[in-house]
Scaffold this motif. Structure first.
Motif, PDB file in Angstrom:
ATOM      1  N   LYS A  22       0.807  -1.219   0.000  1.00  0.00           N
ATOM      2  CA  LYS A  22       0.000   0.000   0.000  1.00  0.00           C
ATOM      3  C   LYS A  22       0.844   1.275   0.000  1.00  0.00           C
ATOM      4  O   LYS A  22       0.394   2.301  -0.478  1.00  0.00           O
ATOM      5  CB  LYS A  22      -1.022  -0.007   1.121  1.00  0.00           C
ATOM      6  CG  LYS A  22      -0.497   0.082   2.505  1.00  0.00           C
ATOM      7  CD  LYS A  22      -1.671   0.049   3.479  1.00  0.00           C
ATOM      8  CE  LYS A  22      -1.210  -0.503   4.814  1.00  0.00           C
ATOM      9  NZ  LYS A  22      -2.344  -0.804   5.669  1.00  0.00           N
ATOM     10  N   ALA A  23       2.067   1.233   0.495  1.00  0.00           N
ATOM     11  CA  ALA A  23       2.941   2.406   0.498  1.00  0.00           C
ATOM     12  C   ALA A  23       3.988   2.356  -0.619  1.00  0.00           C
ATOM     13  O   ALA A  23       4.855   3.211  -0.699  1.00  0.00           O
ATOM     14  CB  ALA A  23       3.644   2.536   1.845  1.00  0.00           C
ATOM     15  N   LEU A  24       3.896   1.346  -1.498  1.00  0.00           N
ATOM     16  CA  LEU A  24       4.906   1.167  -2.549  1.00  0.00           C
ATOM     17  C   LEU A  24       4.323   1.366  -3.932  1.00  0.00           C
ATOM     18  O   LEU A  24       3.138   1.166  -4.162  1.00  0.00           O
ATOM     19  CB  LEU A  24       5.485  -0.250  -2.495  1.00  0.00           C
ATOM     20  CG  LEU A  24       6.250  -0.670  -1.255  1.00  0.00           C
ATOM     21  CD1 LEU A  24       6.689  -2.120  -1.392  1.00  0.00           C
ATOM     22  CD2 LEU A  24       7.440   0.236  -1.016  1.00  0.00           C
ATOM     23  N   GLN A  25       5.208   1.731  -4.845  1.00  0.00           N
ATOM     24  CA  GLN A  25       4.911   1.635  -6.266  1.00  0.00           C
ATOM     25  C   GLN A  25       5.852   0.570  -6.823  1.00  0.00           C
ATOM     26  O   GLN A  25       7.039   0.543  -6.480  1.00  0.00           O
ATOM     27  CB  GLN A  25       5.083   2.974  -6.972  1.00  0.00           C
ATOM     28  CG  GLN A  25       6.404   3.657  -6.729  1.00  0.00           C
ATOM     29  CD  GLN A  25       6.433   5.047  -7.341  1.00  0.00           C
ATOM     30  OE1 GLN A  25       5.726   5.340  -8.295  1.00  0.00           O
ATOM     31  NE2 GLN A  25       7.263   5.911  -6.790  1.00  0.00           N
ATOM     32  N   THR A  26       5.318  -0.348  -7.607  1.00  0.00           N
ATOM     33  CA  THR A  26       6.125  -1.446  -8.146  1.00  0.00           C
ATOM     34  C   THR A  26       5.883  -1.596  -9.639  1.00  0.00           C
ATOM     35  O   THR A  26       4.844  -1.172 -10.166  1.00  0.00           O
ATOM     36  CB  THR A  26       5.789  -2.787  -7.454  1.00  0.00           C
ATOM     37  OG1 THR A  26       4.409  -3.101  -7.697  1.00  0.00           O
ATOM     38  CG2 THR A  26       6.058  -2.732  -5.966  1.00  0.00           C
ATOM     39  N   MET A  27       6.838  -2.233 -10.296  1.00  0.00           N
ATOM     40  CA  MET A  27       6.699  -2.573 -11.710  1.00  0.00           C
ATOM     41  C   MET A  27       7.416  -3.897 -11.938  1.00  0.00           C
ATOM     42  O   MET A  27       8.617  -3.999 -11.728  1.00  0.00           O
ATOM     43  CB  MET A  27       7.307  -1.481 -12.593  1.00  0.00           C
ATOM     44  CG  MET A  27       7.288  -1.805 -14.076  1.00  0.00           C
ATOM     45  SD  MET A  27       5.668  -2.119 -14.783  1.00  0.00           S
ATOM     46  CE  MET A  27       4.952  -0.506 -14.778  1.00  0.00           C
TER      47      MET A  27
END
Length: 158
Positions: A77-82
């Motif tokens: 929820k506090a991360l951006q991922t790819m």
């Protein structure tokens, strides 16, 4: 292996990555069986998703899609991922309704709150079992039955 099965499983894997990266966890039920088992083997201790280990690899295990979703929806929820899948995967036929597939993956992670802070890049291999089954409308499709991820690379910078 039929090319249609390989193509569909590849497409399902790409959806897995997109739904995870965009945190659309409820959509995963369209491609993962409820009793799917998950195992994550992490050879590094500086990860934002696992607790640090004094020595040796850290293994996270989940016995269902629900337990996996509960854990990762909180951690992400506090991360951006790819997640980026490399190639089409290595397919091994178990029988006409089940395949073992190995996908190479590279991924990036960072906090959502802006352009500063830590950043991580990692990679490894997904070892998965996919089985033929029926979706909620009774249509035949391919579903993930098990997933084992072995992370082989991790670079973390502040």
């Amino acid at each position: 292996m039929s090319s249609s099965a390989e193509s569909r499983i590849q497409s399902q894997k790409l959806r897995y990555c997109r739904y995870t990266d965009t945190q659309q966890f409820p959509l995963l039920t369209s491609l993962i069986l409820p009793f799917c088992t998950f195992s994550f083997i992490d050879y590094f201790s500086s990860s934002p998703i696992v607790e640090p280990s004094a020595a040796g690899p850290v293994t996270l295990g989940f016995d269902s899609l629900a337990s996996w979703t509960a854990y990762f929806s909180d951690k992400f929820k506090a991360l951006q991922t790819m997640h980026l899948i490399s190639g089409t995967g290595e397919f091994t036929s178990i029988n006409e309704d089940e395949y073992e597939v190995v996908f190479a993956v590279i991924y990036h992670a960072a906090p959502k709150e802006g352009e500063t802070g830590w950043q991580g890049a990692g990679g490894g291999h997904y070892h998965e079992r996919w089985v033929k089954g029926k979706d909620g409308e009774g249509k035949e499709d391919w579903f993930m039955k098990s997933l084992r991820f072995e992370r082989l690379y991790w670079k973390y910078t502040e």
